[in-house]
Motif scaffolding. Structure first.
Motif, mmCIF file in Angstrom:
data_model
loop_
_atom_site.group_PDB
_atom_site.id
_atom_site.type_symbol
_atom_site.label_atom_id
_atom_site.label_comp_id
_atom_site.label_asym_id
_atom_site.label_seq_id
_atom_site.Cartn_x
_atom_site.Cartn_y
_atom_site.Cartn_z
ATOM 1 N N GLY A 113 36.905 33.853 46.544
ATOM 2 C CA GLY A 113 35.983 33.932 45.417
ATOM 3 C C GLY A 113 36.385 33.000 44.291
ATOM 4 O O GLY A 113 37.368 32.246 44.403
ATOM 5 N N PRO A 114 35.660 33.018 43.175
ATOM 6 C CA PRO A 114 36.013 32.196 42.008
ATOM 7 C C PRO A 114 37.402 32.545 41.496
ATOM 8 O O PRO A 114 37.819 33.709 41.546
ATOM 9 N N LYS A 115 38.102 31.546 41.016
ATOM 10 C CA LYS A 115 39.470 31.763 40.533
ATOM 11 C C LYS A 115 39.519 32.028 39.024
ATOM 12 O O LYS A 115 40.547 32.429 38.503
ATOM 13 N N ALA A 116 38.413 31.793 38.343
ATOM 14 C CA ALA A 116 38.352 32.009 36.891
ATOM 15 C C ALA A 116 37.577 33.287 36.591
ATOM 16 O O ALA A 116 36.681 33.689 37.338
ATOM 17 N N PHE A 117 37.937 33.930 35.502
ATOM 18 C CA PHE A 117 37.240 35.141 35.072
ATOM 19 C C PHE A 117 37.284 35.216 33.548
ATOM 20 O O PHE A 117 38.061 34.514 32.885
ATOM 21 N N ASN A 118 36.420 36.066 33.008
ATOM 22 C CA ASN A 118 36.309 36.216 31.555
ATOM 23 C C ASN A 118 36.979 37.498 31.091
ATOM 24 O O ASN A 118 37.002 38.503 31.802
ATOM 25 N N LEU A 119 37.501 37.462 29.875
ATOM 26 C CA LEU A 119 38.109 38.617 29.235
ATOM 27 C C LEU A 119 37.302 38.983 27.993
ATOM 28 O O LEU A 119 37.019 38.122 27.151
ATOM 29 N N ASP A 120 36.931 40.236 27.895
ATOM 30 C CA ASP A 120 36.189 40.777 26.761
ATOM 31 C C ASP A 120 37.190 41.498 25.863
ATOM 32 O O ASP A 120 37.846 42.459 26.296
ATOM 33 N N ILE A 121 37.332 41.038 24.611
ATOM 34 C CA ILE A 121 38.366 41.548 23.712
ATOM 35 C C ILE A 121 37.698 42.071 22.449
ATOM 36 O O ILE A 121 37.009 41.335 21.740
ATOM 37 N N ARG A 122 37.921 43.355 22.173
ATOM 38 C CA ARG A 122 37.264 43.996 21.036
ATOM 39 C C ARG A 122 38.176 45.047 20.390
ATOM 40 O O ARG A 122 39.191 45.432 20.950
ATOM 41 N N PHE A 123 37.709 45.563 19.240
ATOM 42 C CA PHE A 123 38.263 46.769 18.623
ATOM 43 C C PHE A 123 37.090 47.721 18.503
ATOM 44 O O PHE A 123 36.175 47.486 17.712
ATOM 45 N N TRP A 124 37.097 48.835 19.277
ATOM 46 C CA TRP A 124 35.835 49.508 19.586
ATOM 47 C C TRP A 124 35.990 51.018 19.695
ATOM 48 O O TRP A 124 37.089 51.542 19.883
ATOM 49 N N HIS A 125 34.846 51.712 19.591
ATOM 50 C CA HIS A 125 34.705 53.103 20.015
ATOM 51 C C HIS A 125 34.005 53.034 21.367
ATOM 52 O O HIS A 125 32.781 52.935 21.439
ATOM 53 N N PRO A 126 34.752 53.074 22.463
ATOM 54 C CA PRO A 126 34.183 52.717 23.765
ATOM 55 C C PRO A 126 33.059 53.630 24.252
ATOM 56 O O PRO A 126 32.033 53.154 24.737
ATOM 57 N N MET A 127 33.238 54.932 24.146
ATOM 58 C CA MET A 127 32.232 55.845 24.679
ATOM 59 C C MET A 127 30.928 55.754 23.895
ATOM 60 O O MET A 127 29.835 55.771 24.463
ATOM 61 N N GLU A 128 31.040 55.638 22.583
ATOM 62 C CA GLU A 128 29.845 55.534 21.746
ATOM 63 C C GLU A 128 29.327 54.103 21.671
ATOM 64 O O GLU A 128 28.240 53.856 21.134
ATOM 65 N N ASN A 129 30.119 53.175 22.205
ATOM 66 C CA ASN A 129 29.772 51.749 22.212
ATOM 67 C C ASN A 129 29.430 51.256 20.807
ATOM 68 O O ASN A 129 28.408 50.615 20.581
ATOM 69 N N GLN A 130 30.321 51.562 19.886
ATOM 70 C CA GLN A 130 30.203 51.094 18.504
ATOM 71 C C GLN A 130 31.520 50.417 18.136
ATOM 72 O O GLN A 130 32.579 50.826 18.613
#
Length: 255
Positions: A37-54
């Motif tokens: 498969g592809p050798k590159a991938f993306n990273l999503d970096i946040r400071f978050w309330h994950p369950m509420e998605n805020q």
């Protein structure tokens, strides 16, 4: 109602509102990179309330990757991203050799006025690349970290994740570990406020376990008060130190 009484009522209501759990996040779009498969991938970096998605705005953090050797600073790969009007970050990484890659995010301290303290979450995730599976259980030497005790990139929904919390390299007993699902599409609804953030505690050896009820990305945040203090408006403020790991639970075939 008098102005004084109104202000007192508002203050009381503010105290009654449950505090939302903060999570540092570093979530790759794949946690296993295959040979075909592809050798590159993306990273999503946040400071978050994950369950509420805020979320909250996140100042530019430090991003490192540890493969076979010393940590490599790859912060130059960070690109700003606006998510729901909040400052977040993205990065792209391409693997060149088989191995286990640990990505760590060290943020700038975030001051939370409602708690009158700084929050500093040292966050990591683990990616297996090109068949490499050795070293996923090695501590990275962070001041506070969760060391996985089960292979963190090959879990099914319903499996139990077990981790050991280390503070300054030593097991942290009786520590709270907050657990939340990254509800990215908002499809999951908590039946009540108490269900948003699950909480488990470590035993005397700093070990905890949690069974994820459904597939997706789950965050585990071990918390303790730091022994350091940071200045805010000339005053010393407490620092909540978090050791966070993000783990993916794969859907079970036929369910």
């Amino acid at each position: 109602m008098s102005r004084v009484a109104l202000l007192s009522l508002l203050a009381l209501l503010a105290l009654c509102v449950p505090a939302q759990a903060h999570f540092g996040m570093v979530v790759p779009d794949r946690n296993i990179v295959t040979k075909d498969g592809p050798k590159a991938f993306n990273l999503d970096i946040r400071f978050w309330h994950p369950m509420e998605n805020q979320g909250m705005d996140m100042a530019k953090p430090k991003l490192e990757v540890t493969g076979k050797g010393k940590p490599e600073d790859v912060s130059a790969s960070l690109k700003p991203a606006a998510i729901d009007g909040k400052q977040a970050w993205m990065a792209n990484y391409a693997v060149k050799a088989p191995g286990v890659y640990m990505f760590t995010v060290t943020p700038q301290p975030y001051f939370e006025p409602s708690e009158d303290k700084f929050i500093l979450h040292l966050t990591k995730t683990v990616v297996s690349a090109l068949g490499g599976e050795d070293g996923w259980d090695k501590p990275l030497g962070q001041k506070l970290e969760i060391v996985p005790m089960v292979k963190p990139f090959a879990l099914y929904a319903g499996n139990v994740f077990t981790g050991k919390v280390l503070h300054k390299g030593k097991p942290l007993a009786n520590a709270e570990v907050e657990v939340e699902f990254f509800n990215a599409d908002g499809a999951r609804k908590a039946p009540g406020e108490a269900y948003v953030t699950q909480v488990v505690k470590t035993d005397g050896a700093g070990v905890f376990s949690y069974a994820a009820p459904w597939a997706g990305w789950w965050g585990f945040a071990a918390l303790t008060d730091d022994d350091a203090r940071l200045k805010k408006d000339g005053k010393d403020k407490k620092v909540e130190l978090g050791g966070v790991i993000w783990v993916y639970f794969h859907p079970v075939a036929g369910k």
